[in-house]
Design an enzyme around this catalytic site. Structure first.
Site, short mmCIF file in Angstrom:
data_model
loop_
_atom_site.label_atom_id
_atom_site.label_comp_id
_atom_site.label_asym_id
_atom_site.label_seq_id
_atom_site.Cartn_x
_atom_site.Cartn_y
_atom_site.Cartn_z
N TYR A 229 6.87 2.44 0.29
CA TYR A 229 6.96 0.96 1.08
C TYR A 229 5.81 0.93 2.34
O TYR A 229 4.19 0.38 2.20
CB TYR A 229 7.94 0.05 1.43
CG TYR A 229 7.66 -1.06 1.38
CD1 TYR A 229 6.91 -1.88 0.74
CD2 TYR A 229 8.29 -1.34 2.58
CE1 TYR A 229 6.59 -3.13 0.90
CE2 TYR A 229 7.16 -2.87 3.05
CZ TYR A 229 7.02 -4.22 2.43
OH TYR A 229 7.00 -4.95 2.35
N LYS B 109 2.14 0.42 2.74
CA LYS B 109 1.63 -0.88 4.14
C LYS B 109 0.84 -0.28 5.25
O LYS B 109 -0.70 -0.90 5.70
CB LYS B 109 2.66 -1.67 4.26
CG LYS B 109 3.64 -2.11 4.10
CD LYS B 109 2.69 -3.00 2.63
CE LYS B 109 3.17 -4.38 2.09
NZ LYS B 109 2.59 -4.97 1.82
N1 LIG Z 1 9.34 -11.23 2.98
C1 LIG Z 1 8.89 -10.45 4.48
O1 LIG Z 1 9.55 -10.76 5.29
C2 LIG Z 1 7.75 -9.94 4.29
C3 LIG Z 1 7.80 -9.02 5.67
C4 LIG Z 1 7.08 -7.76 5.38
C5 LIG Z 1 5.83 -8.03 4.25
N2 LIG Z 1 5.97 -8.90 3.54
C6 LIG Z 1 5.06 -8.28 2.20
O2 LIG Z 1 4.77 -10.17 2.31
C7 LIG Z 1 4.65 -9.45 0.53
C8 LIG Z 1 5.20 -10.98 -0.18
O3 LIG Z 1 6.35 -10.92 -0.38
P1 LIG Z 1 7.70 -11.86 -0.33
O4 LIG Z 1 8.45 -11.59 0.72
O5 LIG Z 1 6.91 -13.10 -0.43
O6 LIG Z 1 8.38 -11.86 -1.72
P2 LIG Z 1 8.55 -11.91 -2.87
O7 LIG Z 1 9.68 -11.50 -3.42
O8 LIG Z 1 8.89 -13.44 -2.81
O9 LIG Z 1 6.95 -12.07 -3.65
C9 LIG Z 1 6.19 -11.16 -4.37
C10 LIG Z 1 5.48 -12.02 -5.26
O10 LIG Z 1 5.02 -10.47 -5.68
C11 LIG Z 1 4.50 -10.27 -7.22
N3 LIG Z 1 4.28 -9.27 -7.63
C12 LIG Z 1 5.46 -8.48 -7.74
N4 LIG Z 1 4.31 -7.49 -8.68
C13 LIG Z 1 2.76 -7.99 -9.58
C14 LIG Z 1 2.13 -7.43 -9.82
N5 LIG Z 1 2.05 -5.64 -10.00
N6 LIG Z 1 0.76 -8.21 -9.56
C15 LIG Z 1 1.14 -9.81 -9.25
N7 LIG Z 1 2.00 -9.49 -8.83
C16 LIG Z 1 3.09 -8.67 -8.69
C17 LIG Z 1 6.51 -10.92 -7.86
O11 LIG Z 1 6.38 -11.31 -8.60
C18 LIG Z 1 6.61 -12.03 -6.73
O12 LIG Z 1 6.40 -13.21 -7.03
C19 LIG Z 1 4.54 -8.61 -0.01
O13 LIG Z 1 3.57 -7.71 0.36
C20 LIG Z 1 5.68 -8.10 0.82
O14 LIG Z 1 5.00 -6.57 0.73
C21 LIG Z 1 6.91 -9.66 3.22
#
Ligand SMILES: NC(=O)c1ccc[n+]([C@@H]2O[C@H](COP(=O)([O-])OP(=O)(O)OC[C@H]3O[C@@H](n4cnc5c(N)ncnc54)[C@H](O)[C@@H]3O)[C@@H](O)[C@H]2O)c1
Length: 311
Positions: free
Chosen positions: A165, A169
């Site tokens: 991951y 990133k």
């Molecule tokens: N939540 C955090 O604190 C955090 C921190 C750093 C980075 N992020 C990044 O932010 C982004 C959103 O994360 P989140 O926390 O909202 O997670 P989440 O799991 O709530 O949402 C992610 C969404 O991406 C969709 N998804 C997964 N694989 C996919 C694909 N191949 N094609 C299309 N859609 C797909 C999932 O169905 C899901 O709805 C991610 O890239 C995550 O790595 C989140």
């Protein structure tokens, strides 16, 4: 400052849940028509469900906005093409792309399987390539485009058990650094947002009182701003969440210089380690003022992007 995407079209990948949902809602609130892309996979990137994308589209429409669902996976080249095509087929234009789709397959390196490595790199990093690769010709033709990649503190600073991951990133930094140069003369601006928020991805790691502080809605303003015509910056990394925003950056130390006609050895290098690695006062490779001036010049005169650092 008034931020408006009125008449514009934005894609949000992973827009069906968590952070992506709030980005899609906020972009729509600021006037954008939104392609809500989400294949509905589970947290480990398995399975499919149209429900998440459909329900965010319904939320946007109920609030008086315009949205369309897309269920393709960002991990395939064809998927990226179809997502961009949905925007063009539905509204005839595309102005902004938020590459946010994501999932996790955590394991310490000694347990990291090849499939977990490939799948995470495929969805997070290749999933940015597939989108911008197909959005690029549209942006170039319009001489306009805004791109946000969802990076993470894991990639910027490191997090145990996330070598796949974090690599994906951090890889987005390289993709941004190149595309910001290639897009500059077409007014295509590329930036990163590293969020922290309580979503299904992080919920289990946060106590309840912290979850309340980490609302995804607190991240969305950065994404909407960077996607808007009011943003004129490119190549910037913003960290966002929990009641704060900051910039993160790679810097270059002044280092130690020596006459290249002389020889140095590893012992000399060791002796100078402290000076070589001292980043006191080290500037960014591209500072904000340079970025602003460069973009103004690029937009006005189509000048080539500057690639040398500013030290
Ligand atoms: N939540 C955090 O604190 C955090 C921190 C750093 C980075 N992020 C990044 O932010 C982004 C959103 O994360 P989140 O926390 O909202 O997670 P989440 O799991 O709530 O949402 C992610 C969404 O991406 C969709 N998804 C997964 N694989 C996919 C694909 N191949 N094609 C299309 N859609 C797909 C999932 O169905 C899901 O709805 C991610 O890239 C995550 O790595 C989140």
């Amino acid at each position: 400052m008034e931020i408006s995407l009125a008449g514009q079209v934005a894609i949000v990948t992973g827009g069906g849940r968590g952070l992506g949902r709030t980005y899609a809602l906020d972009l729509a609130r600021h006037g954008a028509k939104v392609v809500v892309n989400d294949n509905g996979a589970d947290l480990n990137g398995r399975g499919e469900d149209h429900g998440p994308a459909d329900s965010v589209v319904a939320e946007i429409k109920a609030a008086g906005g315009e949205a369309v669902a897309s269920y393709d996976s960002v991990a395939s080249y064809e998927g990226g093409y179809n997502i961009v095509k949905t925007a063009i087929d539905t509204w005839g234009r595309l102005d902004a792309v938020v590459c946010n789709a994501g999932m996790l397959r955590d394991a310490a390196l000694h347990n990291m399987g090849e499939d977990d490595w490939d799948t995470v790199l495929g969805i997070h990093l290749k999933g940015c390539y597939t989108l911008v690769r197909h959005a690029w010709p549209v942006f170039r033709q319009a001489s306009y485009g805004r791109v946000v990649f969802a990076t993470s503190a894991s990639g910027l600073w490191g997090n145990f058990g996330q070598s796949n991951y974090a690599s994906a990133k951090a890889g987005m930094i390289g993709l941004m650094n190149v595309t910001k140069l290639e897009g500059a003369k077409y007014n295509i601006l590329v930036n990163l947002v590293g969020p922290v928020a309580a979503t299904r991805m992080t919920m289990a790691l946060m106590p309840e009182d912290r979850q309340k502080m980490m609302r995804p809605e607190l991240v969305a303003p950065a994404v909407t701003y960077l996607c808007s015509p009011q943003n004129t910056e490119s190549g910037i990394i913003i960290e966002a969440g929990g009641g704060g925003f900051n910039r993160a950056s790679l810097v270059k130390s002044k280092g130690v210089n020596f006459d290249p006609n002389t020889d140095v050895d590893a012992g000399w290098f060791g002796d100078h380690w402290a000076e070589i690695t001292d980043i006191t006062g080290a500037p960014d490779m591209w500072n904000m003022a340079d970025t602003r001036a460069k973009h103004a010049a690029d937009v006005a005169g189509g000048a080539q992007a500057a690639t040398k650092n500013t030290i």
